[in-house]
Design a protein around this motif. Structure first.
Motif: not given
Lengths: 466, 122
Positions: A275-278, A281
């Motif tokens: 995951x990048x920005x929670x 997503x």
């Protein structure tokens, strides 16, 4: 009209190309599931499938679809379980044909096998570029120009909707190419519960459920960084099952007939995987926000998930392209005590001097001491005591296969010419082609207008539709 | 204050996407979450990974599960299929983060011992 279920139970079948199918068979037998979802396509998998397809045009889908479908197709008829897989990779139609062949071999009839195509856009890239589509790298902003003539594959990530369409057409098995990892898991919920395309919170819940299931045992105790010694019967670990209610809330569990561990601690590790920005997503179906999610243990090996929220889906789809990027040559040689590490370091020095004196030029030369720093690199602590043994591993990045192989030829003389007690010589590792990955965003309608769903019925004549 | 490695109290898992690696770091409870928040900053994680991570490190906070997500840019020697590293998929970045050292108040060490007694979460 079909009746709306109270809950839908979905099991994870495979978390990657090559994953074992035994846990999915146990889930089919004991898990009372309605669906089994596969995620067979990691980024690296497309590169592997491409190499297959280059050798044999009939390949390009995961080869293990044969064994996995042979093991699970009987449960489609016996228990009405539907199978959703992106095993099609670069050849979804070939994968569909393989499923049909197996079904016939198993004497099945009235089985509907659907295929989704349209994700593969490699043939359209040139015209897209000439029509002014930028295809800049989505993270670095670089222009695609330097790599566009070396492209080997280009696939857009499709969402759940084509799979939903296949289910609406009565498919028992749906084979796709590059759908997102969780698409196989959200699709049945849209189909069963009739969720609308803008019901963002429910869609987000379905995607998050898929995210927790898509890597198979990674939410049931596999790869667990907590007290992994507690994980029961790892040798026959169970894969996750989600029981999803119409509200989108769900419980993650597994069959008791297999091992594993489903706790808040095992599930939360998978929550952030890749995951990048929670809070955003991004998937083609919905943008998922995980920052309010609550995990609660509600029983032995049962974790309840609530609080997933969603935001409108993007107007673009992600396209991942692979391009030729040279070759890696590598050699591994072992050294024993005494002075194992010192001998390995001396050998590294010798090889580098020989490369220089012979005018061998590489884009990158990488040295590891396996047993000391090959996995943690520069962060590994220098061993406090003398190592019993260590392996020197040298790798080079070369423009051609021929240049990569020149590394290997430097090593054999060292068995007589170099530091003492060199044993365990893995000198014949063939050079590996390296593939660069190029990710861009493109307007989704350009791709989606070409997405097709075709359903074939085993034992009957073909029917196709959009 | 005693100095401990994150491995003694935290969980971590990493994943790759292109040339990026993300590392989820999980505190055992809210008090540790606050300590991590103060001590395990993106700048410190970036310098911890010197030589492996060439780009920036972005930290996202998840107080709901007492976790942080560290996204490391330009971290994989080009990415899984382009890297010549042994760990080409960056599977060991999370265990590497667990080497990170923090100072912990004495009172919290008690709680840590408690966690070791009852670590199941159920």
């Amino acid at each position: 009209m079909k009746s709306v279920k109270q809950t839908v139970r979905i099991g994870a079948a495979q978390g990657f190309y090559g994953d074992t199918i035994e846990p999915a068979v146990a889930t089919a037998k004991y898990g009372e599931v309605d669906y089994l979802g596969f995620d067979c396509l990691a980024e690296l998998t497309m590169a592997i499938l491409l190499k297959d397809k280059q050798k044999d045009g009939n390949l390009g889908h995961t080869r293990d679809i044969t064994t996995s479908m042979k093991a699970l197709l009987p449960y489609v008829k016996e228990k009405g379980i539907k199978l959703l897989t992106n095993a099609g990779g670069l050849n979804p139609v070939g994968a569909q044909q393989e499923v049909i062949r197996l079904a016939k071999e198993l004497g099945m009839s009235d089985l509907k096998v659907a295929v989704v195509t349209g994700d593969n856009i490699i043939d359209q890239i040139d015209s897209m570029i000439s029509q002014g589509l930028a295809l800049d790298h989505m993270e670095t902003g670089e222009s695609i120009d330097p790599v566009k003539d070396r492209l080997l594959f280009a696939n857009a990530y499709l969402g759940s909707m084509p799979i939903v369409e296949a289910l609406r057409q009565g498919a028992d098995v749906v084979v796709t190419g590059r759908t997102t990892d969780p698409a196989q898991f959200l699709a049945p919920l849209i189909y069963e519960f009739g969720w609308t395309e803008d019901d963002w919170n429910r869609l987000a819940s379905g995607i998050f459920m898929g995210h927790l299931l898509e890597c198979s045992a990674q939410s049931t105790g596999g790869n667990f960084s907590g007290d992994w010694r507690q994980v029961e019967r790892m040798e026959e670990i169970g894969y996750p099952i989600a029981e999803v209610s119409e509200s989108g809330d769900f419980i993650v569990t597994k069959v008791k007939e297999r091992g594993g561990l489903v706790t808040v601690d095992t599930v939360k590790e998978q929550m952030l995987y890749e995951i990048h920005d929670p809070s955003a997503y991004v998937t083609p179906d919905v943008v998922v926000d995980l920052t309010k999610v609550q995990l609660e243990a509600v029983g032995t090996n049962e974790v309840k998930v609530t609080g997933v929220s969603g935001k409108p889906r993007p107007d673009t789809l992600k396209v991942v392209m692979g391009y030729e990027n040279g070759y890696m040559g590598q050699v591994i040689v072992g050294f024993s005590w005494p002075d194992a590490l010192e001998k390995a370091r001396k050998t590294d020095e010798i090889i580098r001097k020989q490369m220089a004196s012979r005018g061998l030029q590489y884009d990158e030369i990488h040295t590891d001491f396996m047993g000391y720093n090959s996995l943690h690199g520069p962060l590994a602590e220098e061993p406090k005591e003398e190592l019993n043994e260590v392996y020197l591993r040298m790798a080079v990045r070369a423009k051609t296969k021929r240049d990569a192989l020149k590394l290997n030829r430097l090593f054999p003389p060292l068995s007589l010419d170099g530091p003492p007690s060199m044993g365990g010589y893995f000198g014949n590792i063939p050079p590996r082609q390296l593939l660069g990955m190029w990710a861009s965003l493109i307007p989704r309608d350009i791709v989606e207008k070409n997405v097709k769903v075709s359903v074939n019925e085993v034992g009957n004549s073909c029917q196709g539709s959009n | 204050m005693p100095r401990i490695q994150l491995r003694e109290v935290a969980q971590a898992r990493c994943g790759d996407k292109g040339n990026k690696v993300n590392i989820g770091l999980f505190a055992p409870d809210e008090e540790y979450y606050e300590i991590f928040k103060e001590k395990v900053t993106s700048e410190k994680v970036k310098s911890h990974f010197e030589g492996l991570v060439n780009g920036e490190v972005i930290r996202y906070e998840l107080p709901n599960i007492h976790a942080f997500n560290f996204v490391c840019m330009d971290a994989l020697d080009g990415g899984g299929s382009a890297s010549i590293r042994v760990d080409n998929l960056g599977k060991c970045f999370s265990s590497n983060l667990l080497r990170f050292e923090i100072e912990v108040p004495d009172a919290l060490m008690e709680k840590r011992n408690h966690h070791e007694v009852n670590p199941s979460g159920l």
